[in-house]
Each structure stands twice: as C-alpha cells, then as structure tokens.
Design a protein around this motif. Structure first.
Motif, PDB file in Angstrom:
ATOM      1  N   GLY A  91      40.427  16.102  45.099  1.00 47.74           N
ATOM      2  CA  GLY A  91      40.976  17.379  45.550  1.00 47.74           C
ATOM      3  C   GLY A  91      41.183  17.440  47.061  1.00 47.74           C
ATOM      4  O   GLY A  91      40.512  16.760  47.826  1.00 47.74           O
ATOM      5  N   ASP A  92      42.138  18.260  47.472  1.00 49.05           N
ATOM      6  CA  ASP A  92      42.430  18.472  48.887  1.00 49.05           C
ATOM      7  C   ASP A  92      42.148  19.923  49.251  1.00 49.05           C
ATOM      8  O   ASP A  92      42.424  20.830  48.462  1.00 49.05           O
ATOM      9  N   ALA A  93      41.633  20.150  50.447  1.00 50.25           N
ATOM     10  CA  ALA A  93      41.395  21.505  50.939  1.00 50.25           C
ATOM     11  C   ALA A  93      42.724  22.119  51.374  1.00 50.25           C
ATOM     12  O   ALA A  93      43.595  21.436  51.905  1.00 50.25           O
ATOM     13  N   THR A  94      42.856  23.424  51.164  1.00 45.22           N
ATOM     14  CA  THR A  94      44.065  24.122  51.597  1.00 45.22           C
ATOM     15  C   THR A  94      43.984  24.392  53.100  1.00 45.22           C
ATOM     16  O   THR A  94      42.912  24.279  53.707  1.00 45.22           O
ATOM     17  N   ASP A  95      45.105  24.763  53.686  1.00 44.52           N
ATOM     18  CA  ASP A  95      45.120  25.096  55.113  1.00 44.52           C
ATOM     19  C   ASP A  95      44.199  26.273  55.414  1.00 44.52           C
ATOM     20  O   ASP A  95      43.513  26.291  56.441  1.00 44.52           O
ATOM     21  N   GLY A 105      29.426  28.574  65.882  1.00 45.68           N
ATOM     22  CA  GLY A 105      28.020  28.198  65.766  1.00 45.68           C
ATOM     23  C   GLY A 105      27.471  28.079  64.362  1.00 45.68           C
ATOM     24  O   GLY A 105      26.281  27.834  64.197  1.00 45.68           O
ATOM     25  N   GLY A 106      28.292  28.255  63.362  1.00 44.71           N
ATOM     26  CA  GLY A 106      27.818  28.099  61.998  1.00 44.71           C
ATOM     27  C   GLY A 106      27.838  26.645  61.569  1.00 44.71           C
ATOM     28  O   GLY A 106      28.155  25.743  62.353  1.00 44.71           O
ATOM     29  N   CYS A 107      27.495  26.408  60.332  1.00 40.09           N
ATOM     30  CA  CYS A 107      27.504  25.059  59.760  1.00 40.09           C
ATOM     31  C   CYS A 107      28.444  25.092  58.555  1.00 40.09           C
ATOM     32  O   CYS A 107      28.138  25.744  57.553  1.00 40.09           O
ATOM     33  N   ALA A 108      29.603  24.452  58.670  1.00 37.00           N
ATOM     34  CA  ALA A 108      30.596  24.461  57.598  1.00 37.00           C
ATOM     35  C   ALA A 108      31.134  23.053  57.387  1.00 37.00           C
ATOM     36  O   ALA A 108      31.389  22.335  58.352  1.00 37.00           O
ATOM     37  N   PHE A 109      31.308  22.681  56.114  1.00 40.26           N
ATOM     38  CA  PHE A 109      31.800  21.341  55.802  1.00 40.26           C
ATOM     39  C   PHE A 109      32.331  21.293  54.378  1.00 40.26           C
ATOM     40  O   PHE A 109      32.122  22.217  53.594  1.00 40.26           O
ATOM     41  N   ILE A 110      33.021  20.189  54.069  1.00 37.55           N
ATOM     42  CA  ILE A 110      33.519  19.935  52.721  1.00 37.55           C
ATOM     43  C   ILE A 110      32.574  18.960  52.042  1.00 37.55           C
ATOM     44  O   ILE A 110      32.212  17.939  52.625  1.00 37.55           O
ATOM     45  N   ALA A 111      32.165  19.276  50.815  1.00 42.08           N
ATOM     46  CA  ALA A 111      31.274  18.405  50.052  1.00 42.08           C
ATOM     47  C   ALA A 111      32.017  17.866  48.836  1.00 42.08           C
ATOM     48  O   ALA A 111      32.534  18.639  48.038  1.00 42.08           O
ATOM     49  N   ARG A 112      32.077  16.551  48.733  1.00 42.61           N
ATOM     50  CA  ARG A 112      32.668  15.901  47.559  1.00 42.61           C
ATOM     51  C   ARG A 112      31.586  15.341  46.641  1.00 42.61           C
ATOM     52  O   ARG A 112      31.861  14.916  45.531  1.00 42.61           O
ATOM     53  N   LYS A 113      30.361  15.344  47.126  1.00 43.73           N
ATOM     54  CA  LYS A 113      29.185  14.947  46.347  1.00 43.73           C
ATOM     55  C   LYS A 113      27.966  15.545  47.028  1.00 43.73           C
ATOM     56  O   LYS A 113      28.045  16.010  48.168  1.00 43.73           O
ATOM     57  N   GLY A 170      40.907  31.219  51.558  1.00 44.72           N
ATOM     58  CA  GLY A 170      40.203  30.251  52.381  1.00 44.72           C
ATOM     59  C   GLY A 170      38.697  30.367  52.315  1.00 44.72           C
ATOM     60  O   GLY A 170      37.980  29.542  52.885  1.00 44.72           O
ATOM     61  N   CYS A 171      38.173  31.373  51.632  1.00 45.29           N
ATOM     62  CA  CYS A 171      36.722  31.563  51.537  1.00 45.29           C
ATOM     63  C   CYS A 171      36.087  30.328  50.893  1.00 45.29           C
ATOM     64  O   CYS A 171      36.589  29.790  49.911  1.00 45.29           O
ATOM     65  N   ALA A 172      34.987  29.871  51.462  1.00 41.78           N
ATOM     66  CA  ALA A 172      34.294  28.690  50.939  1.00 41.78           C
ATOM     67  C   ALA A 172      33.661  28.987  49.582  1.00 41.78           C
ATOM     68  O   ALA A 172      33.395  30.146  49.240  1.00 41.78           O
ATOM     69  N   ASP A 173      33.402  27.945  48.810  1.00 45.56           N
ATOM     70  CA  ASP A 173      32.802  28.096  47.491  1.00 45.56           C
ATOM     71  C   ASP A 173      31.365  28.584  47.561  1.00 45.56           C
ATOM     72  O   ASP A 173      30.907  29.307  46.681  1.00 45.56           O
ATOM     73  N   ILE A 174      30.638  28.151  48.586  1.00 44.10           N
ATOM     74  CA  ILE A 174      29.228  28.525  48.733  1.00 44.10           C
ATOM     75  C   ILE A 174      29.025  29.072  50.139  1.00 44.10           C
ATOM     76  O   ILE A 174      29.380  28.414  51.121  1.00 44.10           O
ATOM     77  N   GLU A 208      32.506  24.086  51.260  1.00 42.89           N
ATOM     78  CA  GLU A 208      33.679  24.024  50.385  1.00 42.89           C
ATOM     79  C   GLU A 208      33.517  22.788  49.504  1.00 42.89           C
ATOM     80  O   GLU A 208      33.444  21.669  50.005  1.00 42.89           O
ATOM     81  N   CYS A 209      33.409  22.980  48.203  1.00 39.34           N
ATOM     82  CA  CYS A 209      33.249  21.873  47.266  1.00 39.34           C
ATOM     83  C   CYS A 209      34.610  21.427  46.762  1.00 39.34           C
ATOM     84  O   CYS A 209      35.463  22.256  46.442  1.00 39.34           O
TER      85      CYS A 209
END
Length: 166
Positions: free
Chosen positions: A125-129, A142-150, A102-106, A119-120
């Motif tokens: 593509g679909d993110a895993t659970d 309190g962090g900043c986390a998101f999925i980036a497709r572009k 589950g670790c993010a790409d960046i 998470e790129c």
C-alpha cells in the motif's frame, strides 16, 4: 432507533496470523517482496497489540475513518453507505465524514505528553498525500508520527528505551 446496513458490500476479514515482533531486518516503511503480503488489517492488529504493551505509550486508539450517508431518522432511520443509495435517497441523505482526510489509523499519546500518530499500510500500500501531510505536520510540531508496514516499524521509530535527544 437507527439501523445500520451496507449496500452490495461483502465483509472482508483479515487473516488471523500470529503476531511476530523482532523478526527480519527490512528497512522501515519499505515495501516487502510480493510473496510476503500482509493486509493492512493484519498490520493494524499487530501495531495496536504492540502499542498496548509498549512502556513509553500512555494510550493509543484506533481511528475509524471513512464516510457515509445519514438518512433523516424520522423518515427512515439509519445509516446507508454506498453510491447506489446516494442516488436513490439523494433527497433524504446527508453526507457525513468520519474523522478528517489524512487522519492516521492509530492516534495516541506518549508518556510525557508527545502526540502519537501511526499510519498502517499493507506491504504493497501507498500513503495518500493527505496522510503524508498529516504525519509531517505531527512530526514538525514535536509529535511522533510514522508509517508502519509491520510491527517492527513501531520499535524502530519508538524504541523501548528513551534516548537523551527525545
């Protein structure tokens, strides 16, 4: 001296496309049309390039995740990846995971101390659970986390100017 090799794997290179920032008005995280296909490696390259220049980012780093097999260095010396090698060298191998599920790409940090996780994903593509759970945990505390497709998704979730509620 350790030797690194892979079994029955062909190297895959991402297309070296020019980076485009501020183009299009798609919904962040939404899948794109079939004709607009980007590889995950293209997205990672664009996001890393943008984060390096972003004024609110203190640092960011690409996390290489995956797994492999460590062979006793006194016997053979090296790292082997692939299921075939596991069965042939089962007595000599030890399974190793690089990072955690589950670790993010960046991963990185914003100026001011907030944790950053991106998470790129490719356009299809679909993110895993595990990935969704990790991003939710980062946001919850309190962090900043998101999925980036572009690359534009970074600017959506992390504007150039800080808003008063951040």
């Amino acid at each position: 001296m350790a030797t690194h090799f892979t079994v029955n794997r062909k190297p895959r290179k991402a297309a070296q496309r020019p980076l485009q920032f501020g183009a299009g008005g798609d919904v962040p995280g939404a899948k794109h049309a079939k004709g607009d296909k980007l590889l995950e490696a293209d997205v990672q390259r664009a996001v890393i390039s943008l984060l390096e220049q972003h004024p609110r980012v203190a640092f960011s780093h690409r996390m290489n995740t995956g797994s492999g097999f460590l062979i006793d260095s006194k016997t053979i010396g090296g790292i082997v990846s692939g299921a075939i090698a596991y069965y042939r060298l089962k007595a000599l191998c030890r399974f190793i995971r690089f990072a955690f599920p589950g670790c993010a790409d960046i991963l990185g940090m914003l100026k001011g101390g907030r944790f950053l996780a991106v998470e790129c994903k490719s356009t299809t593509g679909d993110a895993t659970d595990d990935q969704i759970a990790f991003l939710s945990l980062v946001n919850k505390f309190g962090g900043c986390a998101f999925i980036a497709r572009k690359a534009d998704d970074v600017l959506t979730h992390l504007p150039l100017k800080e808003t008063p509620d951040e």
